[in-house]
Design a protein around this motif. Structure first.
Motif, mmCIF file in Angstrom:
data_model
loop_
_atom_site.group_PDB
_atom_site.id
_atom_site.type_symbol
_atom_site.label_atom_id
_atom_site.label_comp_id
_atom_site.label_asym_id
_atom_site.label_seq_id
_atom_site.Cartn_x
_atom_site.Cartn_y
_atom_site.Cartn_z
ATOM 1 N N GLU A 77 -5.613 73.006 98.872
ATOM 2 C CA GLU A 77 -5.372 73.469 97.509
ATOM 3 C C GLU A 77 -4.519 72.444 96.748
ATOM 4 O O GLU A 77 -4.772 72.170 95.570
ATOM 5 C CB GLU A 77 -4.663 74.828 97.533
ATOM 6 N N ILE A 78 -3.543 71.866 97.419
ATOM 7 C CA ILE A 78 -2.679 70.868 96.787
ATOM 8 C C ILE A 78 -3.501 69.671 96.334
ATOM 9 O O ILE A 78 -3.301 69.142 95.231
ATOM 10 C CB ILE A 78 -1.549 70.429 97.749
ATOM 11 N N ALA A 79 -4.437 69.238 97.153
ATOM 12 C CA ALA A 79 -5.285 68.099 96.796
ATOM 13 C C ALA A 79 -6.094 68.400 95.534
ATOM 14 O O ALA A 79 -6.211 67.556 94.634
ATOM 15 C CB ALA A 79 -6.207 67.743 97.955
ATOM 16 N N LYS A 80 -6.646 69.595 95.449
ATOM 17 C CA LYS A 80 -7.421 69.980 94.262
ATOM 18 C C LYS A 80 -6.524 70.035 93.026
ATOM 19 O O LYS A 80 -6.915 69.613 91.940
ATOM 20 C CB LYS A 80 -8.097 71.338 94.480
ATOM 21 N N LEU A 81 -5.320 70.571 93.205
ATOM 22 C CA LEU A 81 -4.393 70.665 92.079
ATOM 23 C C LEU A 81 -3.951 69.286 91.604
ATOM 24 O O LEU A 81 -3.766 69.060 90.405
ATOM 25 C CB LEU A 81 -3.182 71.518 92.460
ATOM 26 N N THR A 82 -3.800 68.364 92.528
ATOM 27 C CA THR A 82 -3.422 66.999 92.161
ATOM 28 C C THR A 82 -4.507 66.365 91.304
ATOM 29 O O THR A 82 -4.212 65.731 90.281
ATOM 30 C CB THR A 82 -3.171 66.149 93.427
ATOM 31 N N THR A 83 -5.753 66.573 91.674
ATOM 32 C CA THR A 83 -6.870 66.059 90.889
ATOM 33 C C THR A 83 -6.874 66.687 89.494
ATOM 34 O O THR A 83 -7.068 65.997 88.492
ATOM 35 C CB THR A 83 -8.207 66.349 91.600
ATOM 36 N N GLN A 84 -6.620 67.979 89.442
ATOM 37 C CA GLN A 84 -6.579 68.689 88.161
ATOM 38 C C GLN A 84 -5.430 68.160 87.296
ATOM 39 O O GLN A 84 -5.596 67.946 86.099
ATOM 40 C CB GLN A 84 -6.420 70.190 88.415
ATOM 41 N N LYS A 85 -4.279 67.942 87.917
ATOM 42 C CA LYS A 85 -3.117 67.416 87.189
ATOM 43 C C LYS A 85 -3.417 66.029 86.604
ATOM 44 O O LYS A 85 -3.088 65.749 85.458
ATOM 45 C CB LYS A 85 -1.917 67.301 88.136
ATOM 46 N N GLU A 86 -4.020 65.183 87.414
ATOM 47 C CA GLU A 86 -4.356 63.834 86.964
ATOM 48 C C GLU A 86 -5.303 63.869 85.776
ATOM 49 O O GLU A 86 -5.146 63.103 84.823
ATOM 50 C CB GLU A 86 -4.955 63.023 88.107
ATOM 51 N N SER A 87 -6.266 64.772 85.823
ATOM 52 C CA SER A 87 -7.215 64.917 84.721
ATOM 53 C C SER A 87 -6.500 65.373 83.436
ATOM 54 O O SER A 87 -6.746 64.831 82.353
ATOM 55 C CB SER A 87 -8.309 65.918 85.100
ATOM 56 N N LEU A 88 -5.626 66.361 83.576
ATOM 57 C CA LEU A 88 -4.886 66.855 82.409
ATOM 58 C C LEU A 88 -3.972 65.773 81.831
ATOM 59 O O LEU A 88 -3.870 65.634 80.602
ATOM 60 C CB LEU A 88 -4.069 68.093 82.788
ATOM 61 N N LEU A 89 -3.331 65.008 82.696
ATOM 62 C CA LEU A 89 -2.458 63.929 82.216
ATOM 63 C C LEU A 89 -3.262 62.848 81.498
ATOM 64 O O LEU A 89 -2.806 62.297 80.488
ATOM 65 C CB LEU A 89 -1.658 63.330 83.374
ATOM 66 N N ALA A 90 -4.447 62.549 81.990
ATOM 67 C CA ALA A 90 -5.314 61.570 81.325
ATOM 68 C C ALA A 90 -5.715 62.074 79.938
ATOM 69 O O ALA A 90 -5.705 61.305 78.966
ATOM 70 C CB ALA A 90 -6.544 61.288 82.182
ATOM 71 N N GLN A 91 -6.040 63.367 79.846
ATOM 72 C CA GLN A 91 -6.381 63.950 78.541
ATOM 73 C C GLN A 91 -5.189 63.878 77.596
ATOM 74 O O GLN A 91 -5.333 63.531 76.423
ATOM 75 C CB GLN A 91 -6.801 65.412 78.706
ATOM 76 N N PHE A 92 -4.009 64.213 78.121
ATOM 77 C CA PHE A 92 -2.792 64.173 77.316
ATOM 78 C C PHE A 92 -2.558 62.755 76.798
ATOM 79 O O PHE A 92 -2.306 62.548 75.608
ATOM 80 C CB PHE A 92 -1.580 64.647 78.128
ATOM 81 N N ASP A 93 -2.646 61.769 77.691
ATOM 82 C CA ASP A 93 -2.419 60.376 77.298
ATOM 83 C C ASP A 93 -3.413 59.927 76.236
ATOM 84 O O ASP A 93 -3.041 59.216 75.297
ATOM 85 C CB ASP A 93 -2.508 59.452 78.513
ATOM 86 N N GLU A 94 -4.657 60.316 76.405
ATOM 87 C CA GLU A 94 -5.691 59.919 75.444
ATOM 88 C C GLU A 94 -5.381 60.456 74.049
ATOM 89 O O GLU A 94 -5.451 59.729 73.061
ATOM 90 C CB GLU A 94 -7.062 60.418 75.913
ATOM 91 N N ILE A 95 -5.021 61.716 73.975
ATOM 92 C CA ILE A 95 -4.719 62.321 72.675
ATOM 93 C C ILE A 95 -3.400 61.778 72.124
ATOM 94 O O ILE A 95 -3.307 61.414 70.946
ATOM 95 C CB ILE A 95 -4.677 63.863 72.775
ATOM 96 N N ALA A 96 -2.387 61.713 72.974
ATOM 97 C CA ALA A 96 -1.070 61.263 72.517
ATOM 98 C C ALA A 96 -1.105 59.828 72.014
ATOM 99 O O ALA A 96 -0.404 59.487 71.056
ATOM 100 C CB ALA A 96 -0.054 61.412 73.637
#
Length: 128
Positions: free
Chosen positions: A33-52
């Motif tokens: 579950e941690i591995a999946k959450l890490t992937t999800q976190k990375e995706s969200l951070l990439a989206q945040f960086d793109e917009i920011a």
């Protein structure tokens, strides 16, 4: 601009939820579950960086920066806990290995001085 800020707020909410879920998964030692959450976190951070990155520093409110910093602190704490857990598991494996190795080389002798067979012992020696 308002739409972009709203997207950032939504991403921050999702990051906060993922970080809290991750903490629970660490506590349960749910490593898949941690591995999946890490992937999800990375995706969200990439989206945040793109917009920011498309916004000016004036458009990024102090509140957004404070929220992101809070999430970063929690994520770093989760990473420290996860690292400590991994180190603890590694040390436990090493200790168990030493115990098993010690058991393999331990010999015992009977009252008459003859070696008792240890079926797991690597060598059998007799007492002189």
């Amino acid at each position: 601009m308002k739409n972009q800020i709203d997207k950032l707020k939504a991403i921050l909410q999702d990051l906060s939820k993922v970080t809290e879920t991750e903490r629970g998964a660490i506590a349960r030692r749910a490593f898949d579950e941690i591995a999946k959450l890490t992937t999800q976190k990375e995706s969200l951070l990439a989206q945040f960086d793109e917009i920011a990155s498309s916004l000016t520093s004036k458009e990024l409110t102090d509140q957004l920066i404070i929220e992101l910093d809070s999430i970063r602190i929690r994520a770093e704490e989760n990473a420290r806990i996860l690292k400590s857990t991994a180190n603890g598991a590694k040390e436990a494996r090493q200790r168990l290995k030493k115990i098993r190795e010690a058991d393999l080389t331990t010999g015992a002798y009977g009252a008459n001085g003859s070696a008792l067979r240890n079926p797991n012992a690597s060598t059998i020696t007799t007492k002189a």
